[in-house]
Design an enzyme around this catalytic site. Structure first.
Site, PDB file in Angstrom:
ATOM      1  N   ALA A 156      76.086  42.747  48.543  1.00  0.00           N
ATOM      2  CA  ALA A 156      74.685  42.381  47.814  1.00  0.00           C
ATOM      3  C   ALA A 156      75.353  42.617  46.241  1.00  0.00           C
ATOM      4  O   ALA A 156      75.328  43.972  46.669  1.00  0.00           O
ATOM      5  CB  ALA A 156      73.877  42.355  48.788  1.00  0.00           C
ATOM      6  N   GLU A 228      75.701  33.965  59.219  1.00  0.00           N
ATOM      7  CA  GLU A 228      74.614  34.968  60.516  1.00  0.00           C
ATOM      8  C   GLU A 228      73.698  34.637  58.888  1.00  0.00           C
ATOM      9  O   GLU A 228      73.689  35.546  58.728  1.00  0.00           O
ATOM     10  CB  GLU A 228      75.461  36.764  60.243  1.00  0.00           C
ATOM     11  CG  GLU A 228      76.537  36.545  61.341  1.00  0.00           C
ATOM     12  CD  GLU A 228      75.949  36.577  62.700  1.00  0.00           C
ATOM     13  OE1 GLU A 228      75.281  35.946  63.155  1.00  0.00           O
ATOM     14  OE2 GLU A 228      76.957  36.423  63.357  1.00  0.00           O
ATOM     15  N   LEU A 229      72.806  34.404  60.325  1.00  0.00           N
ATOM     16  CA  LEU A 229      71.492  33.653  59.263  1.00  0.00           C
ATOM     17  C   LEU A 229      70.209  34.820  59.298  1.00  0.00           C
ATOM     18  O   LEU A 229      70.069  35.797  60.375  1.00  0.00           O
ATOM     19  CB  LEU A 229      71.688  32.484  58.540  1.00  0.00           C
ATOM     20  CG  LEU A 229      73.027  31.837  57.945  1.00  0.00           C
ATOM     21  CD1 LEU A 229      73.072  30.627  57.914  1.00  0.00           C
ATOM     22  CD2 LEU A 229      73.629  31.730  56.759  1.00  0.00           C
ATOM     23  N   CYS A 262      67.276  40.979  60.067  1.00  0.00           N
ATOM     24  CA  CYS A 262      67.217  39.375  60.856  1.00  0.00           C
ATOM     25  C   CYS A 262      66.764  39.292  62.349  1.00  0.00           C
ATOM     26  O   CYS A 262      66.336  38.621  62.447  1.00  0.00           O
ATOM     27  CB  CYS A 262      68.526  39.124  60.687  1.00  0.00           C
ATOM     28  SG  CYS A 262      69.538  39.854  61.824  1.00  0.00           S
TER      29      CYS A 262
HETATM   30  P1  NAP Z   1      71.120  36.557  50.984  1.00  0.00           P
HETATM   31  O1  NAP Z   1      69.990  36.509  49.251  1.00  0.00           O
HETATM   32  O2  NAP Z   1      71.212  34.831  51.587  1.00  0.00           O
HETATM   33  O3  NAP Z   1      72.524  37.922  50.294  1.00  0.00           O
HETATM   34  C1  NAP Z   1      72.994  38.113  50.704  1.00  0.00           C
HETATM   35  C2  NAP Z   1      74.644  37.897  50.141  1.00  0.00           C
HETATM   36  O4  NAP Z   1      74.876  36.703  49.838  1.00  0.00           O
HETATM   37  C3  NAP Z   1      74.166  38.403  49.586  1.00  0.00           C
HETATM   38  O5  NAP Z   1      75.894  38.957  48.859  1.00  0.00           O
HETATM   39  C4  NAP Z   1      74.366  37.215  48.093  1.00  0.00           C
HETATM   40  O6  NAP Z   1      74.434  38.358  46.664  1.00  0.00           O
HETATM   41  C5  NAP Z   1      74.782  35.980  48.900  1.00  0.00           C
HETATM   42  N1  NAP Z   1      75.202  35.133  48.354  1.00  0.00           N
HETATM   43  C6  NAP Z   1      73.370  34.672  48.052  1.00  0.00           C
HETATM   44  N2  NAP Z   1      73.400  33.362  47.261  1.00  0.00           N
HETATM   45  C7  NAP Z   1      74.446  33.103  47.433  1.00  0.00           C
HETATM   46  C8  NAP Z   1      75.379  31.393  47.264  1.00  0.00           C
HETATM   47  N3  NAP Z   1      74.137  30.747  46.835  1.00  0.00           N
HETATM   48  N4  NAP Z   1      76.566  32.009  47.913  1.00  0.00           N
HETATM   49  C9  NAP Z   1      77.156  32.573  47.825  1.00  0.00           C
HETATM   50  N5  NAP Z   1      76.191  33.656  48.569  1.00  0.00           N
HETATM   51  C10 NAP Z   1      75.205  34.168  47.848  1.00  0.00           C
HETATM   52  O7  NAP Z   1      69.860  37.270  51.778  1.00  0.00           O
HETATM   53  P2  NAP Z   1      69.068  39.089  51.480  1.00  0.00           P
HETATM   54  O8  NAP Z   1      67.946  38.802  51.486  1.00  0.00           O
HETATM   55  O9  NAP Z   1      70.472  39.710  50.997  1.00  0.00           O
HETATM   56  O10 NAP Z   1      68.908  39.246  53.378  1.00  0.00           O
HETATM   57  C11 NAP Z   1      67.705  38.036  53.698  1.00  0.00           C
HETATM   58  C12 NAP Z   1      68.288  37.448  54.877  1.00  0.00           C
HETATM   59  O11 NAP Z   1      69.516  37.621  55.570  1.00  0.00           O
HETATM   60  C13 NAP Z   1      67.439  37.611  55.885  1.00  0.00           C
HETATM   61  O12 NAP Z   1      67.463  35.799  55.914  1.00  0.00           O
HETATM   62  C14 NAP Z   1      67.576  37.631  56.928  1.00  0.00           C
HETATM   63  O13 NAP Z   1      67.082  37.626  58.422  1.00  0.00           O
HETATM   64  C15 NAP Z   1      69.314  37.352  57.140  1.00  0.00           C
HETATM   65  N6  NAP Z   1      69.677  38.790  58.020  1.00  0.00           N
HETATM   66  C16 NAP Z   1      70.853  37.563  59.137  1.00  0.00           C
HETATM   67  C17 NAP Z   1      71.788  38.856  59.690  1.00  0.00           C
HETATM   68  C18 NAP Z   1      72.408  37.893  61.105  1.00  0.00           C
HETATM   69  O14 NAP Z   1      73.208  38.758  61.463  1.00  0.00           O
HETATM   70  N7  NAP Z   1      71.641  37.441  61.691  1.00  0.00           N
HETATM   71  C19 NAP Z   1      71.685  39.915  59.254  1.00  0.00           C
HETATM   72  C20 NAP Z   1      70.683  40.444  58.018  1.00  0.00           C
HETATM   73  C21 NAP Z   1      70.292  39.796  58.176  1.00  0.00           C
HETATM   74  P3  NAP Z   1      73.691  38.716  45.885  1.00  0.00           P
HETATM   75  O15 NAP Z   1      72.927  39.758  45.936  1.00  0.00           O
HETATM   76  O16 NAP Z   1      74.483  38.792  44.579  1.00  0.00           O
HETATM   77  O17 NAP Z   1      72.252  37.603  45.236  1.00  0.00           O
END
Ligand code: NAP
Length: 455
Positions: A156, A228-229, A262
């Site tokens: 991130a 893992e979303l 998550c």
């Molecule tokens: P996020 O915005 O989706 O970011 C996660 C990663 O994806 C970051 O490295 C981000 O980069 C990158 N990213 C964002 N948009 C992208 C795209 N369109 N294409 C490719 N990469 C992209 O999520 P977050 O806000 O950091 O984390 C919160 C979410 O993660 C929550 O929904 C939570 O439930 C979920 N989560 C799930 C798990 C699991 O194991 N299931 C564990 C932890 C968290 P940038 O930072 O540069 O935007």
């Protein structure tokens, strides 16, 4: 352009990091691939020795790394230290079990020999979130590297201090130079990395929209993904539950990481016979918790950013405006920093943001069910399917409902949901697919190769 680390307790800039341009990224990935071509031919015993070394380094540096997390994303230091210790436990687990997991299996057939072997597949790109900035990275990288793959991290944007510390830790532990590399790039640069010919597969932990975007590009290139979303885990509290234990589990399952997990306890569904007792006990316990500087001994720190805090507050306000009751918190405190108090909402129903959306912050949402059947129905009324929990003194009934009724990748009976290196972790529905951790996670990025020898 730069990536910025901003301390959420006071919004001060900690560091900024130059973005790797397309050429930089290409060179890093190419070097990682060269390292992989040597790494894949090392003996498993060599790779296992590296696990031993990195586990020791993690334990030695737990306070240092915990402090970086506290500064970059607000995690209370005691929780950060525990996160690093958990990473070390993960390394110990694969150190002890990789030999058995990756040992070729003989299958009895009419041939001279039929074997199943486990081979590396290449470079794995890990797109990771900020909320468990070490744990998420280790849980993809350690099994991948142990199989013999290489790892490229796109962390991130706001936790590049953590990302670079992890890269250094791998190098210091004796992993080959370039076998684990961090790319300093924002999310919208990921597409071209997925398309890079040296990347074989992608694992993303993050939001559902980011997962869909990565899966789309990877699908076009026919590269495997593990996703893992998000989640909105239901905790179902039955008529015969031990309410004291249920409340404790709900608090523990929601408060960790200031609610930004998550698998947090996001929807607490209690049958109406216990509703008053549960609500009152929950409120009393939450009132004793302390919010403050993450470097102090606190229960919650600031949220990750002002934007994240404002989004949670908006979800709380919108839920109240359609009938939810505010029992605690719900006001943005005076002063600097992305602080948001422990907040409790009751009378929450489907159709309200607190029920339908994932709230990624310290908000406790109480939903009252008519009876146990209605509680299960409400639990499954979600697009997500990551974790779930059920509270009942009837362990047989709890196990049966966990197995057959609740729609999730994991269900805990009488406890809060947690990840564990020994157990597979992942979701169904909009929470993604594939598994991390345990035997199953290790094989996600292995070529399960069939060898048949005819005499
Ligand atoms: P996020 O915005 O989706 O970011 C996660 C990663 O994806 C970051 O490295 C981000 O980069 C990158 N990213 C964002 N948009 C992208 C795209 N369109 N294409 C490719 N990469 C992209 O999520 P977050 O806000 O950091 O984390 C919160 C979410 O993660 C929550 O929904 C939570 O439930 C979920 N989560 C799930 C798990 C699991 O194991 N299931 C564990 C932890 C968290 P940038 O930072 O540069 O935007």
């Amino acid at each position: 352009m730069e990536l910025k680390s901003i301390n959420p307790k006071n919004n001060h800039l900690i560091s900024s990091w130059d973005i790797h341009n397309t050429n930089d990224v290409y060179k890093i990935v190419e070097k990682a691939n060269k390292a992989y071509l040597k790494w894949k031919d090392t003996k498993l015993s060599f790779r296992i020795n590296c696990l031993d070394e990195i586990a020791s380094l993690l334990r030695e540096r737990s306070k240092e790394y915990g402090t970086i997390m506290a500064d970059e994303m607000g995690k209370p230091l005691n929780q950060g230290i525990a996160e690093i210790e958990k990473c070390a436990w993960l390394c110990d687990y694969y150190k002890e079990n990789a030999g058995n997991f990756l040992n070729p299996r003989n299958i009895d057939t009419e041939n001279h020999k039929s074997l199943i072997t486990f081979q590396p597949i290449g470079l794995i790109l890990g797109v990771m979130p900020w909320n468990f900035p070490f744990w998420q990275v280790f849980r993809f990288a350690i099994p991948s590297l142990t199989v013999g793959n290489g790892a490229v991290l796109k962390h991130a944007s706001n936790v590049q201090g953590c990302a670079n510390a992890i890269e250094k830790c791998f190098l210091d532990a004796g992993f080959f130079e370039n076998i684990f590399r961090n790319l300093q790039i924002p999310g919208n640069h990921v597409k071209s990395v997925i398309e890079n010919k040296y990347i074989s597969a992608i694992t993303l932990t993050g939001s559902t929209p980011a997962g869909k975007s990565v899966a789309k590009t990877a699908g076009d290139c026919l590269k495997k993904t593990v996703l893992e979303l998000g989640g909105s885990d239901p905790y179902v509290i039955f008529d015969d539950a031990d309410i004291e234990n249920a409340v404790d589990a709900c608090v523990a399952g929601r408060i960790l990481n200031t609610g930004q997990s998550c698998i947090a306890a996001k929807r607490l569904i209690v049958t109406k016979v216990n509703a008053n007792e549960f609500t009152e006990k929950l409120k009393n316990k939450l009132s004793l918790k302390i919010m403050g500087d993450p470097l102090d001994d606190v229960d919650i720190g600031p949220m990750v950013s002002l934007a994240a805090r404002d989004e949670v507050h908006d979800q709380v306000r919108r839920s109240i405006s359609v009938g939810a009751t505010l029992n605690l918190g719900g006001e943005i405190p005076e002063g600097e920093g992305a602080f948001y108090p422990l907040t409790m909402l009751s009378n929450v129903r489907p159709g309200m943001p607190a029920f339908d959306e994932e709230i990624f912050g310290p908000v406790f949402t109480v939903i009252v069910a008519e009876d146990e059947d209605n509680a299960i129905e409400l639990a499954n009324k979600s697009e997500f399917g990551l974790g779930s929990a059920i509270f009942t003194k009837d362990l047989e009934k709890g196990e049966k409902i966990a197995k057959t009724e609740l729609q999730s990748g994991a269900c805990f009976v009488n406890d809060f949901v947690k990840s564990d290196p020994r157990l597979p972790f992942g979701g169904i529905k909009m929470s993604g697919y594939g598994r991390e951790l345990s035997y199953y996670g290790m094989l996600e990025f292995a070529n399960i190769k069939t060898i048949v020898v005819k005499s």
